[in-house]
Design a protein around this motif. Structure first.
Motif, short mmCIF file in Angstrom:
data_model
loop_
_atom_site.label_atom_id
_atom_site.label_comp_id
_atom_site.label_asym_id
_atom_site.label_seq_id
_atom_site.Cartn_x
_atom_site.Cartn_y
_atom_site.Cartn_z
N LEU A 12 6.93 3.77 4.24
CA LEU A 12 7.65 3.22 5.38
C LEU A 12 8.91 2.48 4.94
O LEU A 12 9.98 2.63 5.54
CB LEU A 12 6.76 2.26 6.17
N ALA A 13 8.78 1.66 3.91
CA ALA A 13 9.92 0.88 3.42
C ALA A 13 11.03 1.80 2.91
O ALA A 13 12.22 1.58 3.18
CB ALA A 13 9.47 -0.08 2.32
N ILE A 14 10.65 2.84 2.20
CA ILE A 14 11.64 3.79 1.69
C ILE A 14 12.29 4.55 2.83
O ILE A 14 13.52 4.73 2.87
CB ILE A 14 10.98 4.76 0.68
N ALA A 15 11.48 4.98 3.79
CA ALA A 15 12.02 5.72 4.94
C ALA A 15 12.99 4.86 5.73
O ALA A 15 14.06 5.32 6.15
CB ALA A 15 10.88 6.20 5.84
N ALA A 16 12.65 3.59 5.95
CA ALA A 16 13.54 2.69 6.68
C ALA A 16 14.86 2.50 5.94
O ALA A 16 15.94 2.50 6.55
CB ALA A 16 12.86 1.33 6.90
N SER A 72 0.85 -1.18 0.00
CA SER A 72 0.00 0.00 0.00
C SER A 72 0.89 1.24 0.00
O SER A 72 2.11 1.15 0.21
CB SER A 72 -0.90 -0.01 1.23
N GLN A 73 0.30 2.39 -0.21
CA GLN A 73 1.09 3.62 -0.29
C GLN A 73 1.84 3.91 1.01
O GLN A 73 3.02 4.27 0.99
CB GLN A 73 0.17 4.79 -0.64
N ASP A 74 1.16 3.73 2.15
CA ASP A 74 1.86 3.99 3.42
C ASP A 74 2.96 2.97 3.68
O ASP A 74 4.01 3.30 4.24
CB ASP A 74 0.87 4.06 4.58
N GLU A 75 2.76 1.72 3.24
CA GLU A 75 3.80 0.70 3.39
C GLU A 75 5.01 1.02 2.52
O GLU A 75 6.16 0.81 2.94
CB GLU A 75 3.24 -0.68 3.03
#
Length: 206
Positions: free
Chosen positions: A19-23, A13-16
């Motif tokens: 999150l993955a990019i931020a991590a 999903s967009q929020d996932e």
């Protein structure tokens, strides 16, 4: 008969994705050099769009921390739900918890630093994580008392013994202080400490 196609994972999903990019950015650059603008750019959106999902950089960092801790919480919950004796469960939980702390310090140092910063600021993700860990440990101690395996007069004192004795191995800042100690030495000390804790619970010292 043709074989079935391999199972395809559901798209993020967009929020996932955010999150993955931020991590990944925190892993590579640290939280100080990770910006909402750079995360948004890689996600192919404006930073204003990122704020639709995470209202601030702090909220995004907290979500990254929570997501990073989730596999450990799942592992501990599986141990707690297993049909094993309470002393075995408690030992496995403590070894898994301490082992994960050390593993992540060694392999994911920037995210571990983010975890410590969240810990020191008492961020929501860390508060929830701490409570989940305590609840699972409490369950194991309570099961041991019910089975008359642990001779503990008061549940909260038994839980306090476990957490106090293993503090050095599970408290994030304390784990980082032992960074220079060889892993073998830390593991030997942890194993000895867990044995003493179990002996204390069974011997009714609390």
């Amino acid at each position: 008969m043709p074989s079935s196609p391999p199972f395809a994972a559901a798209p993020l999903s967009q929020d996932e994705r955010i999150l993955a990019i931020a991590a990944d950015h925190v892993r590579r650059h640290g939280i100080g050099r990770t910006t909402v603008v750079s995360v948004a750019r890689e996600a192919g959106m404006t930073h204003a769009n990122v704020y639709r999902y995470f209202p601030s950089k702090a909220a995004l960092a907290d979500a990254v921390t929570a997501d990073w801790l989730r596999p450990l919480e799942s592992e501990l919950a599986q141990i707690a739900d297993a049909p094993d004796p309470a002393d075995d469960k408690l030992e496995r939980m403590l070894l898994a918890l301490a082992g994960s702390r050390r593993d992540r310090l060694e392999t994911d140092p920037n995210l571990f630093d983010l975890f410590i910063a969240a810990h020191e600021a008492n961020q929501p993700a860390v508060r929830k994580h701490r409570q989940r860990v305590r609840t699972l440990i409490e369950r194991a101690v309570e099961e041991g008392i019910a089975a008359e395996l642990f001779q503990v007069r008061r549940l909260e004192r038994g839980v306090a013994l476990v957490l106090d004795a293993t503090f050095r191995f599970i408290h994030p800042p304390a784990v980082r202080l032992d960074r220079e100690l060889p892993r073998r030495v830390v593991d030997e000390r942890l194993a000895a400490t867990v044995k003493l804790v179990l002996r204390g619970l069974k011997g009714g010292i609390v």
